[in-house]
Structure formats: C-alpha cells, structure tokens
Design an enzyme around this catalytic site. Structure first.
Site, PDB file in Angstrom:
ATOM      1  CG  HIS A  90      15.601  30.949  60.272  1.00  0.00           C
ATOM      2  ND1 HIS A  90      16.890  30.913  59.772  1.00  0.00           N
ATOM      3  CD2 HIS A  90      15.461  29.812  60.996  1.00  0.00           C
ATOM      4  CE1 HIS A  90      17.485  29.799  60.166  1.00  0.00           C
ATOM      5  NE2 HIS A  90      16.631  29.120  60.918  1.00  0.00           N
ATOM      6  CD  GLU A 121      16.403  36.263  59.347  1.00  0.00           C
ATOM      7  OE1 GLU A 121      15.661  35.474  59.975  1.00  0.00           O
ATOM      8  OE2 GLU A 121      17.637  36.161  59.320  1.00  0.00           O
ATOM      9  CB  CYS A 132      21.265  31.942  58.692  1.00  0.00           C
ATOM     10  SG  CYS A 132      19.770  31.492  57.764  1.00  0.00           S
ATOM     11  CB  CYS A 173      17.487  34.056  56.231  1.00  0.00           C
ATOM     12  SG  CYS A 173      16.501  32.824  57.122  1.00  0.00           S
ATOM     13  CG  HIS A 204      29.046  16.096  55.809  1.00  0.00           C
ATOM     14  ND1 HIS A 204      29.402  16.248  54.494  1.00  0.00           N
ATOM     15  CD2 HIS A 204      29.918  15.189  56.332  1.00  0.00           C
ATOM     16  CE1 HIS A 204      30.438  15.474  54.218  1.00  0.00           C
ATOM     17  NE2 HIS A 204      30.774  14.831  55.324  1.00  0.00           N
ATOM     18  CB  CYS A 210      31.448   8.442  53.793  1.00  0.00           C
ATOM     19  SG  CYS A 210      29.992   9.346  54.375  1.00  0.00           S
TER      20      CYS A 210
END
Length: 386
Positions: free
Chosen positions: A70, A72, A100, A103, A246, A277
C-alpha cells in the site's frame, strides 16, 4: 513533464501525475466505485537542505492488494532509509483514499517510534469509514500525534500546483467539490469524536439472538473480541464478514498486525454469532499454534450447520488445541451487551427463551465435543437435531 509509472518493487517516487489521473482519483465523490488506486502525494520538510538522492516531494501509489504494498507502507520503507535521528521532519500527505485499518496501525507504530517526525494527513475520501477497524485506525493516528483532515478546495489546488503536470493551467474544481468536502469532514469529525463505537441494540439483538431456526432477518457472522494483557485491555473490536474477507480472517490479521511482544502473555475472548465452520476453525487452530503466548476462548450464540460432520471436526479440533469452546449463556450475552453495544446505559434485557435456547445448543455442543466412535456416532447422530 510526463508522469513516471510506478511498477511493483520500485521504491522511487513519481514526480507528477497526469491531469486526468489526478482528477479521476482525487475527486472526492461520496460514492467512488471503480476508483481502486490510492495515490499518496508527499512533502518532507527538514531544517537541512535536501540531498540530490532524497527529494523533498513525490508521489507513491499502492502496488497491489498486499498491505505491505500500500502507498503508506511504500512511503515508510522509502522514508526510513533517509531518516536521521538528529533531524526533525515535517511530513505532509495528500491521499486519494484514507489509510486502511492495517496501514493506520503500522503508521501509528512508526510515529510512536520516531518522535522527531510530525505527520499531517489530508484525505480526499475516507476508506471503509463505516467499519469499526477503520475508525479505530484513524483514532489511533490522531492519538499518536498525526493531524488527520479532509481535503478542501485549497488542498486540492495545492496538489494540482505541486504534484500534477498541469501545463500551466489553473485548477478547475469539479462539481460538488465543496459540498462533498463538507460531508466527508462531518464524517471524519464524528469518527474522531466518538471513541466508544459499538454495535447498535438492533444489530446485537437480531444477530446474536440464539434461536437457531431460520430468521426473517439475514444473520451474518459477527465476531466481537477482547484482547487482554493481564488486567489491561489492549483491544476491543467487533467484526463481521465483509465482501471477500471473513470475520475470522479479519480477526487474525488484526491481531498479527499489532506485533504483540512474544515474551508477553495474552488472553483473547471471542463471541461469535455463528460458530466457525471447519475451514475457519482450523485457521484459528493454526493461528494459536503459531502464537503459543495467546490463550483463546470461543463463545458462540449458535452452531453453524452443526449436523455437518466436517464442522463437528472443526469444533473438536479447536477443543483439542487448547482453545476453550462454549455456548453463550445469559451472563455472556450480558457481558457482550456491556462491552460491545451502544446500550445508552440500559441494562441487558434477555429475549424470550434465551436460557432455553442456550441449554439446547449446549447439549448439541457437548455431543459434538464428546469423543465418539463410529458406531456410537451412527447411533446418536439423530440426537444432534434436538
């Protein structure tokens, strides 16, 4: 001057952006579908004149989906090689998308490690600003001393003049620039002001309700967890499935990104709406095996496809790997209510038959976790539908 393309693995900053690339990527739309590239325009000011090999300004962009690529992180890799411990730095970022969550955590750690760096971040659009982790990331940056603001007309104009191959043309604002900046500014200020971000009462009651029969409301996998170091709370977070990501994977990535002290001892208590699961139970087991200094407890409101043999194996694998697996009781729901819900100071009021549903689910879980021979399994299989 033409903009120089940046290829994966390259760590030299670009000098300028093309006009259309700047306008497309920095346009501060409230809904910016299809704009998947993050551009980071930076300025570094010091008390000493810059060397020829260390430009004062430039542009980085994300080089893939991996967080280490990324924009950053690419900047930090480039910048750390030029840091001088005796020098003070004023760093300014202009970003098409805000950081994000992962980051933001890494930048926060960087700022705490380098007190001589003063960082100001100006953002055109906030990235996944409704997600709890993203909000925590922005708050963490501010707490580490970073100035975090939304870009307004003057900031876009400064970018145009300093980072765009503008051919002498003045900056022409796009439609609704000022209105969108104000909207983004309200959202950011609300995030930074509200430090107790929690689930709404409606979401908690609908998603954590422990009746396993089909509901009229789609019930997703929510994962709320507390990370403790002895009596000290290190992190409180609520996660749910996000497209292609997930809740369990988000949980593991979030803990790993904290780079916890390997010499320390930590307790994690997770509350699931649906038990993991087989696939994600095994991911949790691998995670715990790779981090022996973590102790994990898993409490679940409901069992996910509990009659499926592979899911039974997943739960058994968790139990056999020093992970506590249990069904949520009244006290656990009350604990979630107090720690993860915006309850407005109200006490937890149980829904009808909460205890009955918990007892029924507990019986199923006990049968699943009890070691069974194939003959006993065939004999008792039907009882899992009690």
């Amino acid at each position: 001057m033409l903009s120089s393309p940046q290829t994966p693995g390259t760590r030299k900053p670009m000098k300028t952006l093309a006009q259309d690339k700047f306008s497309f990527n920095f346009e501060n739309l409230l809904l910016a579908h299809g704009r998947n590239t993050t551009f980071l325009c930076f300025q570094v000011e010091t008390e000493a004149p810059p060397s020829l090999n260390s430009p004062e300004s430039g542009i980085f962009q994300n080089q893939g989906h991996c967080p280490s690529h990324h924009a950053e992180m690419v900047f930090l890799t480039w910048f750390q090689k030029r840091l001088c411990s005796e020098q003070h730095y004023k760093v300014t970022w202009y970003m098409s998308w805000g950081p994000c969550s992962r980051c933001a955590v890494q930048v926060t750690k960087f700022l705490k490690s380098y007190s001589t760096v003063n960082l100001s971040i100006f953002i055109a659009r906030l990235y996944y600003y409704r997600e709890l982790e993203s909000k925590d990331g922005l708050r963490g940056l501010r707490q580490a001393g970073a100035q975090v603001q939304i870009m307004f007309f003057q900031d876009f104009k400064d970018c145009w003049e300093n980072f765009v191959n503008n051919e002498g043309k003045p900056f022409q604002p796009w439609k609704n620039l000022d209105e969108n900046s104000k909207d983004w500014d309200i959202k950011l200020k609300d995030i930074l002001r509200n430090t107790t971000d929690r689930l709404t009462e409606e979401i908690f009651r609908s998603q954590f309700h422990n009746r396993e029969k089909k509901s009229s409301i789609p019930r997703k996998t929510y994962l709320c967890y507390l990370l403790m170091n002895g009596p000290q709370l290190l992190k409180r977070c609520c996660l749910h499935y996000k497209k292609g990501y997930h809740a369990v994977t988000r949980f593991i990535d979030g803990i790993v990104s904290m780079n916890l002290d390997q010499a320390g001892s930590y307790d994690i208590t997770c509350y699931f709406t649906w038990s993991p699961c087989n696939r994600y139970a095994r991911k949790l087991v691998s995670f715990i095996e790779d981090h022996p200094n973590l102790r994990l407890k898993v409490y679940t409101s409901r069992l996910y496809f509990h009659w499926c043999w592979t899911n039974m194996q997943g739960l058994q694998h968790l139990q056999n790997s020093r992970v506590t697996v249990a069904v949520m009781t009244f006290r656990d729901f009350e604990h979630c209510w107090e720690n993860f819900v915006d309850n407005q100071g109200k006490p937890f009021e149980p829904w009808e038959k909460l205890d009955l549903y918990s007892q029924s689910t507990e019986r199923r879980l006990r049968r699943i976790l009890k070691p069974l021979s194939p003959g006993v399994l065939n004999e008792d299989f039907g009882n899992l539908h009690l």
